[in-house]
Structure formats: C-alpha cells, structure tokens
Design an enzyme around this catalytic site. Structure first.
Site, PDB file in Angstrom:
ATOM      1  N   ASP A   1      -6.983  -0.567  -1.541  1.00 35.59           N
ATOM      2  CA  ASP A   1      -5.810   0.455  -1.569  1.00 35.59           C
ATOM      3  C   ASP A   1      -4.422  -0.367  -1.884  1.00 35.59           C
ATOM      4  O   ASP A   1      -3.462   0.332  -1.702  1.00 35.59           O
ATOM      5  CB  ASP A   1      -5.613   1.283  -0.700  1.00 35.59           C
ATOM      6  CG  ASP A   1      -5.667   0.613   0.741  1.00 35.59           C
ATOM      7  OD1 ASP A   1      -5.505  -0.517   0.780  1.00 35.59           O
ATOM      8  OD2 ASP A   1      -5.425   1.539   1.808  1.00 35.59           O
TER       9      ASP A   1
ATOM     10  N   TYR B   1       1.039   0.587  14.972  1.00 37.12           N
ATOM     11  CA  TYR B   1      -0.044   0.210  13.760  1.00 37.12           C
ATOM     12  C   TYR B   1       0.377   1.029  12.493  1.00 37.12           C
ATOM     13  O   TYR B   1       0.293   2.499  12.805  1.00 37.12           O
ATOM     14  CB  TYR B   1      -1.315   0.543  14.193  1.00 37.12           C
ATOM     15  CG  TYR B   1      -2.186   0.274  13.342  1.00 37.12           C
ATOM     16  CD1 TYR B   1      -2.420  -1.137  12.760  1.00 37.12           C
ATOM     17  CD2 TYR B   1      -2.993   1.388  12.468  1.00 37.12           C
ATOM     18  CE1 TYR B   1      -3.593  -1.291  11.683  1.00 37.12           C
ATOM     19  CE2 TYR B   1      -3.917   1.022  11.723  1.00 37.12           C
ATOM     20  CZ  TYR B   1      -4.276  -0.108  11.239  1.00 37.12           C
ATOM     21  OH  TYR B   1      -5.047  -0.462  10.028  1.00 37.12           O
TER      22      TYR B   1
ATOM     23  N   ASP C   1      -7.906  -7.382   1.078  1.00 36.65           N
ATOM     24  CA  ASP C   1      -7.528  -5.920   1.658  1.00 36.65           C
ATOM     25  C   ASP C   1      -8.375  -5.894   2.945  1.00 36.65           C
ATOM     26  O   ASP C   1      -9.470  -6.442   3.188  1.00 36.65           O
ATOM     27  CB  ASP C   1      -8.010  -5.208   0.703  1.00 36.65           C
ATOM     28  CG  ASP C   1      -7.651  -3.632   1.183  1.00 36.65           C
ATOM     29  OD1 ASP C   1      -6.566  -3.269   1.499  1.00 36.65           O
ATOM     30  OD2 ASP C   1      -8.610  -2.671   0.855  1.00 36.65           O
ATOM     31  N   LYS C   2      -7.793  -5.251   3.767  1.00 37.76           N
ATOM     32  CA  LYS C   2      -8.467  -4.848   5.244  1.00 37.76           C
ATOM     33  C   LYS C   2      -8.395  -6.248   6.028  1.00 37.76           C
ATOM     34  O   LYS C   2      -9.406  -6.158   6.943  1.00 37.76           O
ATOM     35  CB  LYS C   2      -9.784  -4.178   5.076  1.00 37.76           C
ATOM     36  CG  LYS C   2      -9.902  -3.017   4.231  1.00 37.76           C
ATOM     37  CD  LYS C   2      -8.786  -1.834   4.666  1.00 37.76           C
ATOM     38  CE  LYS C   2      -9.018  -0.519   4.049  1.00 37.76           C
ATOM     39  NZ  LYS C   2      -8.392  -0.566   2.671  1.00 37.76           N
TER      40      LYS C   2
ATOM     41  N   LYS D   1      -3.128  -2.430   8.031  1.00 36.26           N
ATOM     42  CA  LYS D   1      -3.241  -3.908   8.006  1.00 36.26           C
ATOM     43  C   LYS D   1      -2.496  -4.481   6.811  1.00 36.26           C
ATOM     44  O   LYS D   1      -2.035  -3.680   5.864  1.00 36.26           O
ATOM     45  CB  LYS D   1      -4.575  -4.252   7.669  1.00 36.26           C
ATOM     46  CG  LYS D   1      -5.758  -4.230   8.823  1.00 36.26           C
ATOM     47  CD  LYS D   1      -4.986  -4.617  10.181  1.00 36.26           C
ATOM     48  CE  LYS D   1      -5.210  -6.147  10.452  1.00 36.26           C
ATOM     49  NZ  LYS D   1      -4.763  -6.479  11.540  1.00 36.26           N
ATOM     50  N   ASP D   2      -2.218  -5.944   6.840  1.00 31.01           N
ATOM     51  CA  ASP D   2      -1.302  -6.526   6.208  1.00 31.01           C
ATOM     52  C   ASP D   2      -1.788  -6.877   4.839  1.00 31.01           C
ATOM     53  O   ASP D   2      -0.917  -6.951   4.052  1.00 31.01           O
ATOM     54  CB  ASP D   2      -0.670  -7.728   6.969  1.00 31.01           C
ATOM     55  CG  ASP D   2      -0.163  -7.411   8.350  1.00 31.01           C
ATOM     56  OD1 ASP D   2       0.734  -6.644   8.429  1.00 31.01           O
ATOM     57  OD2 ASP D   2      -1.159  -7.897   9.595  1.00 31.01           O
TER      58      ASP D   2
ATOM     59  N   ASP E   1       0.814  -1.147  -0.009  1.00 29.10           N
ATOM     60  CA  ASP E   1       0.004   0.035  -0.062  1.00 29.10           C
ATOM     61  C   ASP E   1       0.932   1.256   0.056  1.00 29.10           C
ATOM     62  O   ASP E   1       1.421   1.572   0.973  1.00 29.10           O
ATOM     63  CB  ASP E   1      -0.923  -0.076   1.400  1.00 29.10           C
ATOM     64  CG  ASP E   1      -1.766   1.230   1.259  1.00 29.10           C
ATOM     65  OD1 ASP E   1      -1.696   2.012   0.394  1.00 29.10           O
ATOM     66  OD2 ASP E   1      -2.713   1.121   2.260  1.00 29.10           O
TER      67      ASP E   1
ATOM     68  N   ASP F   1     -14.408   1.165   6.375  1.00 32.93           N
ATOM     69  CA  ASP F   1     -13.407   0.398   5.758  1.00 32.93           C
ATOM     70  C   ASP F   1     -13.445  -1.157   5.513  1.00 32.93           C
ATOM     71  O   ASP F   1     -12.566  -1.929   5.636  1.00 32.93           O
ATOM     72  CB  ASP F   1     -12.107   0.433   6.498  1.00 32.93           C
ATOM     73  CG  ASP F   1     -11.419   1.895   6.167  1.00 32.93           C
ATOM     74  OD1 ASP F   1     -12.004   2.898   5.484  1.00 32.93           O
ATOM     75  OD2 ASP F   1     -10.426   1.951   6.550  1.00 32.93           O
TER      76      ASP F   1
ATOM     77  N   HIS G   1      -8.688   5.042   2.477  1.00 35.21           N
ATOM     78  CA  HIS G   1      -7.979   3.749   1.945  1.00 35.21           C
ATOM     79  C   HIS G   1      -8.779   2.845   0.974  1.00 35.21           C
ATOM     80  O   HIS G   1      -8.701   1.870   1.208  1.00 35.21           O
ATOM     81  CB  HIS G   1      -7.960   3.047   3.403  1.00 35.21           C
ATOM     82  CG  HIS G   1      -7.163   3.393   4.449  1.00 35.21           C
ATOM     83  ND1 HIS G   1      -5.642   3.459   4.299  1.00 35.21           N
ATOM     84  CD2 HIS G   1      -7.259   4.073   5.538  1.00 35.21           C
ATOM     85  CE1 HIS G   1      -5.189   4.081   5.439  1.00 35.21           C
ATOM     86  NE2 HIS G   1      -5.930   4.364   6.057  1.00 35.21           N
TER      87      HIS G   1
ATOM     88  N   GLN H   1      -5.584 -28.629  -9.629  1.00 40.17           N
ATOM     89  CA  GLN H   1      -5.824 -29.827 -10.665  1.00 40.17           C
ATOM     90  C   GLN H   1      -4.617 -30.826 -10.580  1.00 40.17           C
ATOM     91  O   GLN H   1      -3.448 -30.562  -9.759  1.00 40.17           O
ATOM     92  CB  GLN H   1      -5.932 -29.395 -11.944  1.00 40.17           C
ATOM     93  CG  GLN H   1      -6.908 -28.272 -12.149  1.00 40.17           C
ATOM     94  CD  GLN H   1      -8.605 -28.582 -11.870  1.00 40.17           C
ATOM     95  OE1 GLN H   1      -9.205 -27.885 -11.678  1.00 40.17           O
ATOM     96  NE2 GLN H   1      -8.756 -29.992 -12.134  1.00 40.17           N
TER      97      GLN H   1
ATOM     98  N   GLN I   1       3.146   4.254   3.073  1.00 45.54           N
ATOM     99  CA  GLN I   1       2.868   3.652   4.301  1.00 45.54           C
ATOM    100  C   GLN I   1       3.387   2.274   4.426  1.00 45.54           C
ATOM    101  O   GLN I   1       3.861   1.870   5.672  1.00 45.54           O
ATOM    102  CB  GLN I   1       1.357   3.580   4.890  1.00 45.54           C
ATOM    103  CG  GLN I   1       0.526   2.745   4.162  1.00 45.54           C
ATOM    104  CD  GLN I   1      -0.874   2.641   4.886  1.00 45.54           C
ATOM    105  OE1 GLN I   1      -1.233   3.610   5.177  1.00 45.54           O
ATOM    106  NE2 GLN I   1      -1.549   1.355   4.911  1.00 45.54           N
TER     107      GLN I   1
END
Length: 376
Positions: free
Chosen positions: A51, A227, A130-131, A230-231, A10, A285, A17, A240, A93
C-alpha cells in the site's frame, strides 16, 4: 552531480493495507510527467509495493531539496484526497503534519537520497519494502558490503578489497556512528543486529570515496508518538565497477530472513522477495514484501526498470517465506511471533496497561503463624 531520490508514503490502502488504488497511481504519474516536462526533474518513475507509493526521481537539486520534497508532499496530498473520495483505508496516514515546512524530515513520508557523479555505466537497484521497518535493510547491507561469502568482489576485486564505511543511526537517541569495515566489523554487528533501534543509513566505498548505498531511516512511531503504520523502508544500491555486482546485491534476498512488521506492525515475519505483480501482502498482512527495480542511469535518465525478483531463482526464498510464516503463525499471540513488549510501546499496549494498572498488586508472601515443633 546527479541526485537519485526515492520518496514514499502510504496515503490510503486498497483494500485494507494491501495495495495502492489505480487512480492514485495515475495521479502521481501525471504529476511526475509534468515535473519532467517543466524540468524540475530529469526523470521520474512511480512504483508501488503493497500500500506504499514510491516516487523514484532524478534531479540536480541535491539531497533534502525543498523543491523536490515539496513536490512529493503535494503529490501525496493529492493522492490522499483521492483515497478520501474513494473511502480507502488509512487515507493520508503517513502525512503527520498539516503543512509543509522546508523538507520532509519528521513529517512522515520516508525517503532515501543519493548524490553521485554519474559513471560511464551507472546501474542502480531501488529496493522497496512493505510491512516492515527501516532495520530490515541491516542484514542485506552487511552481506552486500562486508560478507565475502556473499560478495566475492570483497576478495577478488582490488577496488573492493579495502572495504566499506557504514553509517549507522541510533533511532532512539538520534545519534550516529561510522564503522570502518572490515576492521570494525564485529563492533558494528553488535549494534546492527538490533535492527529495531540501530539502522544502516548509508555505505561508502573507501577506495572510490563514493557513496554506494542509502536507506530511509524514518520511524513513524517515534515521530508520531503512537503506532500509525509500519515504516515500509526504501533503499538505493549502486552496483558494479568497484561496488557489488547486481547479482551480489540481490544475493542476500535468496534467504527469507525475519523482520519486524506484518499484522499491525507487531509481529516477526519472513521478508519475501517478489515481483511487482506479487507485491501485495494479504495473509496476516504479510509476509512482508520486498521488490527490486533495476535501472541504468544515463545522463540522469532512468532506463528501466527491470523487475529483478521476477526470477525463478528466488522461488526457493518464497517457499521458505511461506514455511516460516506457517511456523511463526502457530505461535499466535506469543513471542517470538509477536514482538517483545518494548517494541510494542507505540501500539495499543500502553492503553491496555493503563486500564489494568489498578488491578495489579504487590507480590507478598503471607506466612501463617506456626508453633515451633517440639522435637523429642
């Protein structure tokens, strides 16, 4: 040998976000195309979820290759400069270091890499979320590779019947363990059922002796000590021919299970499987999003992608996610919507606790002196 790498970061949100600005996507695509032309990469594709921008690349340099990681770092630096120029939120970030130092380990961007001998037909799915956090993949990986109610091949495919080996990381103590499933299944569930700490890093077929799945396991808060977002993990799953069919790999997402993430990364919320077009969280979010991009890898080329969640068969999971979001939001700042205190260690919670420390006092019981009653 072919290496499939997904490296994501990100480097600035549009708006807030929610998404990646088109100028940033164009810059990344231009750089990927240049690296394909210069033959650093066999092929490459730029994708987004929320994001976060993901560079999906095939090459022959192996995992943790300096050249590949350096290219991704330079690309994210370039998109950060665009985000700064446009005044986008959280520019850069996920870039937690000032200079590249060999590979991206501990530097902020997340990555999943899988090296394999290409089969005659090589279908893979690249999952982007995401999030949410790396442990968000624990439940679907268990269901794909260890749950016969999800994956019929575990019962009826002779190449899958022996089961799979799971590599699990303890993110807090930086150690790992291997579980031989189905023999170690109950032991494994004790750990991976706590996804904030224990995450499945990879899955290997015991019969084929080949890696079947790889995930990103970086936790930004543990790297930065605070913080910083988020990762937003990524995952590669091969399908298959002795591995789960494409439909079996997608089936776990028909249930919108709960993950940690959403607003400020501090809440439980349902994970919603969506098309690329709908992969931009908005409400609180969230709900957290996951997209599934299907590719055929042929001679290292990425044939695709197919947007696998752009399918009405996942409509019920999306409705379920909205209902679950309504239910959890009504809890407001209370658990279980908000994460437990131990998971808020890297938010502003420690600062608040320090500010109020002097206002706490011991709990003491003051007993008033009383005369002993006279019993006639």
């Amino acid at each position: 040998m072919i290496t499939l790498s997904i490296i994501k970061a990100d480097t600035g949100g549009f708006v807030g976000h929610a998404a990646v600005h088109p100028d940033m996507i164009a810059e990344a695509r231009h750089r990927v195309e240049h690296m394909v032309d210069s033959e650093l990469l066999i092929d490459g594709h730029v994708a987004t979820c929320g994001d976060d921008m993901s560079l999906i690349m095939t090459h022959q340099h192996g995992p943790d290759a300096r050249l590949i990681h350096s290219f991704a770092w330079d690309t994210f630096q370039a998109t950060t400069h665009i985000a700064q120029r446009l005044g986008l939120y959280g520019a850069g970030q996920d870039l937690l270091s000032d200079a590249f130092s060999g590979n991206l380990r501990g530097m902020g961007p997340g990555y999943a890499e899988l090296e394999f001998e290409e089969r005659q037909s090589e279908p893979v799915i690249c999952f982007l979320a995401d999030k949410t956090e790396p442990g968000a993949w624990n439940l679907p990986l268990y269901k794909m590779f260890a749950d016969p109610f999800n994956t019929a091949g575990l019962v009826i495919d002779a190449k899958m019947h022996a089961g799979f080996e799971f590599e699990v990381y303890d993110l807090f103590e930086e150690k790992r363990i291997f579980f031989d499933c189905p023999a170690d299944l109950y032991d494994m569930l004790m750990f991976i059922g706590a996804p904030a700490r224990y995450v499945v890093h990879g899955v290997r077929s015991k019969t084929l002796d080949q890696t079947a799945a790889a995930t990103s396991t970086q936790r930004l808060s543990l790297i930065a000590g605070k913080y910083v977002g988020k990762d937003d993990p990524v995952m590669i799953v091969r399908c298959q021919s002795g591995l789960p069919a494409v439909g079996e790999a997608l089936e776990p997402f028909s249930f919108s299970y709960t993950v940690g993430g959403a607003m400020r990364g501090s809440h439980h919320a349902p994970l919603m499987p969506v098309s690329m077009e709908d992969s931009h969280p908005a409400r609180f979010d969230g709900p957290p999003r996951v997209v599934a991009l299907g590719f055929q890898v042929h001679e290292g080329r990425l044939i695709g992608p197919r947007d696998l969640f752009a399918d009405p068969s996942f409509d019920e999971a999306r409705r379920q996610a909205n209902h679950a979001m309504d239910y959890l939001r009504r809890h407001g700042p209370f658990e279980p919507h908000r994460l437990p205190l131990e998971d808020l260690e890297y938010t502003t919670m420690p600062q608040l606790a320090d500010r109020l420390a002097d206002r706490w006092s011991p709990m003491t019981t003051v007993l008033a002196e009383q005369e002993t009653p006279i019993i006639p």
